[in-house]
Write a protein that holds these residues in place. Structure first.
Motif, short mmCIF file in Angstrom:
data_model
loop_
_atom_site.label_atom_id
_atom_site.label_comp_id
_atom_site.label_asym_id
_atom_site.label_seq_id
_atom_site.Cartn_x
_atom_site.Cartn_y
_atom_site.Cartn_z
N THR A 101 19.05 3.96 44.98
CA THR A 101 19.60 3.64 43.66
C THR A 101 18.91 2.40 43.09
OG1 THR A 101 21.34 2.15 44.43
CG2 THR A 101 21.81 4.52 44.53
N SER A 102 19.35 1.98 41.90
CA SER A 102 18.75 0.83 41.24
C SER A 102 18.86 -0.45 42.06
CB SER A 102 19.41 0.59 39.88
OG SER A 102 19.23 1.70 39.04
N ARG A 103 19.90 -0.54 42.87
CA ARG A 103 20.14 -1.75 43.65
C ARG A 103 19.70 -1.63 45.10
NH1 ARG A 103 25.91 -2.56 40.61
NH2 ARG A 103 25.11 -3.81 38.86
N HIS A 118 33.59 4.37 42.57
CA HIS A 118 33.19 3.23 41.73
C HIS A 118 34.42 2.40 41.41
CE1 HIS A 118 30.45 1.06 39.21
NE2 HIS A 118 31.13 1.28 38.11
N SER A 124 34.42 -0.26 38.96
CA SER A 124 34.34 -0.96 37.68
C SER A 124 35.55 -0.65 36.81
CB SER A 124 33.06 -0.55 36.95
OG SER A 124 33.08 -1.06 35.63
N THR A 127 25.21 1.10 39.20
CA THR A 127 25.16 0.48 37.87
C THR A 127 25.96 1.34 36.90
OG1 THR A 127 23.17 1.67 37.19
CG2 THR A 127 22.85 -0.43 38.36
N GLU A 128 26.33 0.75 35.76
CA GLU A 128 27.06 1.50 34.73
C GLU A 128 26.22 2.68 34.24
OE1 GLU A 128 30.36 0.65 33.41
OE2 GLU A 128 30.22 -0.30 35.38
N ASP A 129 24.92 2.49 34.15
CA ASP A 129 24.04 3.57 33.71
C ASP A 129 24.06 4.73 34.69
OD1 ASP A 129 21.92 4.71 31.97
OD2 ASP A 129 20.66 4.40 33.74
N GLU A 130 24.04 4.42 35.99
CA GLU A 130 24.08 5.47 37.01
C GLU A 130 25.41 6.23 36.96
OE1 GLU A 130 21.11 3.51 40.40
OE2 GLU A 130 23.23 2.94 40.34
#
Length: 255
Positions: free
Chosen positions: A111-113, A166, A168, A202-205
Motif C-alpha cells: 500500500t501507500s504506506r 479502517h 478513520s 489512506t483515505e484515497d485507498e
C-alpha cells in the motif's frame, strides 16, 4: 497428538512414508518411536490417523488406521489481504495466527504506506506449514507473492463479501461494526478481508476500495495494531461461520 505433513505420492496401499524435514522432526526432534500414533495430512484436505511401524536412517513408515476429509475446516473460503509490515516479526506472527484460525488464503499487499517490501515467500510457506502442524489443519493455506493495492481491488471481484478494516472518522463513507456484518457473512462462500499497514490505509485507498464494493468496517473503539486487527477480524468471522455450521448440523439431526 502431533501432526506431520506427508506428500500424497508417498501414501500407497494403506502405508505412508515420511521423508525430508518432516522425518527429521519426527525422528530426531520429537524422538518418536515405533508403535506411537500420530496424525498425518497431505495438504489437500485429507487427514490420517496412523501408527509408526518403521523408522530408518532416512525415513519413517506408518500404517494408516483411518482417514478423514477436511477435518475441522470451514467450507467458506476466507482470504486475508494483509499489508506487509515494517516489523517483519509482526507480519510473520500474523501469517502464523491466520493459519491457525483457519484462513485459506493470505495475500501480502503493498500500500501507500508500505516501504520497500521484500518477498520472503519460501520463509512464509515454512511458517504456514509449521502452523498447520501445530493446529492440526487439513489443508495448507495459499500465500501469494506480494501485490499492489490496485491489483488487490481487481482480483476482489472473485469474492462475495469484501471488507476493509479502517478506523478513520471520515464522513466520506459509511463505516459499520463487524458485528453488524455477521448476518451478511452467514451464508457466504467467499470472503476477503483487507488489513492496512502501520498507520492504516489512506483515505484515497479507502475510497477506491468502496468503489470496488468493499464495505468499511471498524473493530471497535480500540486502536489495534495491524496484525491484531487481522487476527481478531478473521478469528471472529471464522468462529461465526464454524458455529453456524455446527448449529445447522444439530438442527438437521433433530429433524
Amino acid at each position: 497428538m502431533e501432526s506431520f505433513f506427508v506428500d500424497p505420492k508417498n501414501i500407497r496401499n494403506g502405508l505412508a512414508k515420511i521423508e525430508g524435514e518432516e522425518y527429521h522432526h519426527l525422528a530426531h526432534s520429537l524422538r518418536k518411536r515405533v508403535g506411537e500414533r500420530i496424525l498425518l495430512f497431505d495438504g489437500s484436505g485429507k487427514v490420517y490417523m496412523a501408527t509408526i511401524t518403521k523408522i530408518t536412517k532416512e525415513y519413517a513408515e506408518c500404517e494408516i488406521i483411518n482417514e478423514n476429509f477436511m477435518l475441522g475446516e470451514i467450507e467458506a473460503e476466507i482470504a486475508v489481504a494483509q499489508a506487509i509490515l515494517k516489523n517483519t516479526d509482526r507480519f510473520e506472527f500474523a501469517i502464523e495466527k491466520l493459519t491457525e484460525i483457519g484462513i485459506k488464503r493470505i495475500i501480502p499487499i503493498i500500500t501507500s504506506r508500505v516501504i520497500s517490501p521484500k518477498s520472503k515467500i519460501d520463509r512464509w510457506q515454512k511458517i504456514i506449514l509449521s502452523a498447520c502442524k501445530q493446529s492440526n489443519r487439513a489443508i495448507i493455506p495459499e500465500i501469494d507473492e506480494p501485490i499492489k493495492f490496485d491489483e488487490l481491488l481487481e482480483i476482489s471481484s472473485k469474492f462475495e463479501i469484501k471488507i476493509i478494516f479502517h478506523e478513520s472518522e471520515s464522513t466520506e463513507f459509511k463505516r459499520g461494526f463487524l458485528f453488524d456484518h455477521l448476518k451478511k457473512i452467514k451464508n457466504a462462500n467467499s470472503i476477503i478481508l483487507a488489513v492496512g499497514p502501520e498507520g492504516g490505509f489512506t483515505e484515497d485507498e479507502i475510497s477506491k476500495a468502496v468503489r470496488f464494493g468493499f464495505e468499511v468496517v471498524s473493530l471497535g473503539q480500540r486502536r489495534l495494531r495491524s496484525e491484531t486487527a487481522s487476527i481478531v477480524g478473521a478469528g471472529v468471522i471464522a468462529q461465526f461461520i464454524f458455529a453456524n455450521l455446527k448449529r445447522k448440523e444439530i438442527e438437521d439431526c433433530r429433524r
